[in-house]
Design an enzyme around this catalytic site. Structure first.
Site, PDB file in Angstrom:
ATOM      1  N   PHE A  65      15.972  -6.979  -3.183  1.00  0.00           N
ATOM      2  CA  PHE A  65      15.523  -7.748  -2.030  1.00  0.00           C
ATOM      3  C   PHE A  65      16.308  -9.041  -1.845  1.00  0.00           C
ATOM      4  CE2 PHE A  65      10.873  -6.216  -1.285  1.00  0.00           C
ATOM      5  CZ  PHE A  65      11.380  -5.088  -0.675  1.00  0.00           C
ATOM      6  N   ARG A  66      16.695  -9.660  -2.972  1.00  0.00           N
ATOM      7  CA  ARG A  66      17.148 -11.045  -2.853  1.00  0.00           C
ATOM      8  C   ARG A  66      18.555 -11.337  -3.345  1.00  0.00           C
ATOM      9  NH1 ARG A  66      11.953 -10.965  -3.951  1.00  0.00           N
ATOM     10  NH2 ARG A  66      10.589 -11.807  -2.355  1.00  0.00           N
ATOM     11  N   GLN A  82       7.593  -3.896 -10.763  1.00  0.00           N
ATOM     12  CA  GLN A  82       7.370  -4.285  -9.372  1.00  0.00           C
ATOM     13  C   GLN A  82       8.003  -3.252  -8.452  1.00  0.00           C
ATOM     14  OE1 GLN A  82       8.055  -8.850  -8.924  1.00  0.00           O
ATOM     15  NE2 GLN A  82       9.335  -8.167 -10.588  1.00  0.00           N
ATOM     16  N   HIS A  97       3.291  -2.837  -7.420  1.00  0.00           N
ATOM     17  CA  HIS A  97       3.481  -2.830  -5.969  1.00  0.00           C
ATOM     18  C   HIS A  97       3.455  -1.416  -5.397  1.00  0.00           C
ATOM     19  CE1 HIS A  97       5.545  -7.028  -6.426  1.00  0.00           C
ATOM     20  NE2 HIS A  97       4.234  -7.089  -6.498  1.00  0.00           N
ATOM     21  N   CYS A 142      -4.345   7.005   2.730  1.00  0.00           N
ATOM     22  CA  CYS A 142      -5.207   6.439   3.762  1.00  0.00           C
ATOM     23  C   CYS A 142      -5.713   5.090   3.258  1.00  0.00           C
ATOM     24  CB  CYS A 142      -6.382   7.371   4.046  1.00  0.00           C
ATOM     25  SG  CYS A 142      -7.630   6.589   5.098  1.00  0.00           S
ATOM     26  N   CYS A 187     -11.044  10.663   7.503  1.00  0.00           N
ATOM     27  CA  CYS A 187     -11.943   9.563   7.902  1.00  0.00           C
ATOM     28  C   CYS A 187     -11.440   8.776   9.111  1.00  0.00           C
ATOM     29  CB  CYS A 187     -12.147   8.612   6.717  1.00  0.00           C
ATOM     30  SG  CYS A 187     -10.745   7.524   6.433  1.00  0.00           S
ATOM     31  N   SER A 216      13.859 -11.559  -9.828  1.00  0.00           N
ATOM     32  CA  SER A 216      14.122 -12.958  -9.483  1.00  0.00           C
ATOM     33  C   SER A 216      12.932 -13.837  -9.899  1.00  0.00           C
ATOM     34  CB  SER A 216      14.375 -13.097  -7.989  1.00  0.00           C
ATOM     35  OG  SER A 216      13.263 -12.595  -7.272  1.00  0.00           O
TER      36      SER A 216
END
Ligand code: NAD
Length: 260
Positions: A37-38, A104, A124, A132, A160, A199
């Site tokens: 991501f970074r 993560q 995560h 759902c 549902c 990070s």
């Protein structure tokens, strides 16, 4: 300290420990071709902005954008294979030297490298399936992709009527309490806590290495760049993950050559 001395110290810490817990971030999977991501320049957030959980729930249009990124984006997580870093961790877990990996990551590569499901704690979630949001019914992505391509949307839950979302934790979404509780128990029970490729700016996940040091447990951080927790670690190695873990675990030759 020179690079070789740090590797020797890391090997010694591993030898002396019998209950290691690994804590991994996106950095361990970059050598499998999945961008983190970074990282400056190549990280995903340099290119697109994340979709917040509240926006996904609020807006059909944003859900469509999210599914479009999932099905037509450039990162195909399911095609990736584990690299030396994942294999080094599974090597230690399968020999009962390490007890678990708190991750993560959402890419399933620890499981693919041979770590049993019950020894991977996913903070995560997992991008390999969908759920759902109301009743937790599991949905497989290939069926949802067919539906998305035919209808231009993913229908609500057949059981549902709830909203279906990949089984990942988005920004703004509550953390999974089971995984958080298990991660806390594992952290407290270990005798060496090793951070690999994170990070350490995303909380509450980054609280686990802090907890380890509060318990007096030695902390090792292996990450290319400095992290905000380097100052509390017993050992910090600013090197590439695959060659570093491969060397200390004895499954490849060293190639790190920078002294930091
Ligand atoms: P991050 O992107 O914030 O940090 C990754 C760190 O790894 C960076 O500091 C970078 O310098 C380092 N790094 C990258 N490749 C490396 C290598 N080969 N050797 C050494 N260091 C390397 O990642 P994060 O801390 O995990 O936090 C970001 C969030 O991103 C997590 O919550 C996770 O859910 C999500 N994410 C997951 C994946 C995945 O599942 N593979 C990919 C991208 C993002």
């Amino acid at each position: 300290m020179k690079s070789e001395d740090k590797l020797a110290q890391f090997s010694k810490l591993i030898d002396q420990s019998s209950n290691i817990v690994f804590f991994t971030g996106a950095g361990i999977s970059t050598e499998s071709g999945i961008p983190d991501f970074r990282s400056p320049g190549t990280g995903i957030w340099n290119k697109i902005s994340p979709i917040e959980f509240q926006d996904f729930v609020r807006s059909e249009e944003i859900r469509k954008e999210s599914w479009k990124r999932k099905f037509h984006g450039k990162t195909n997580l399911s095609a990736a294979d584990p690299n030396v870093g994942h294999k080094a961790i599974s090597h230690l877990i399968l020999r009962a030297k390490a007890r678990s990996v708190i991750t993560q990551n959402i890419d399933n590569l620890h499981q693919k490298s041979g770590v049993p499901d019950d020894k991977v704690i996913e903070l995560h979630g997992n991008a390999g399936y969908a759920k759902c949001l109301s009743c937790d019914t599991r949905y497989e992505l290939d069926k949802l992709q067919t539906q998305f391509e035919e209808l231009g949307q993913v229908n609500p839950c057949g059981k549902c009527g709830g909203i279906i979302k990949t089984a990942t934790i988005s920004f703004g979404q509550a953390m999974p309490s089971d995984a958080m509780d298990r991660a806390q128990r594992e952290t407290i029970a270990c005798d060496l806590f090793v951070v690999v490729g994170s990070s350490l700016v995303v909380y509450p996940a980054a609280g686990f290495p802090e907890l380890a040091t509060h318990m007096g447990i030695p902390l090792v951080i292996v990450n290319r760049e400095a992290t905000p927790l380097d100052h509390i670690a017993s050992l910090v190695i600013h090197e590439e993950i695959g060659p570093t873990l491969g060397f200390v675990v004895g499954i490849n030759e060293p190639s790190p050559n920078r002294s930091t």
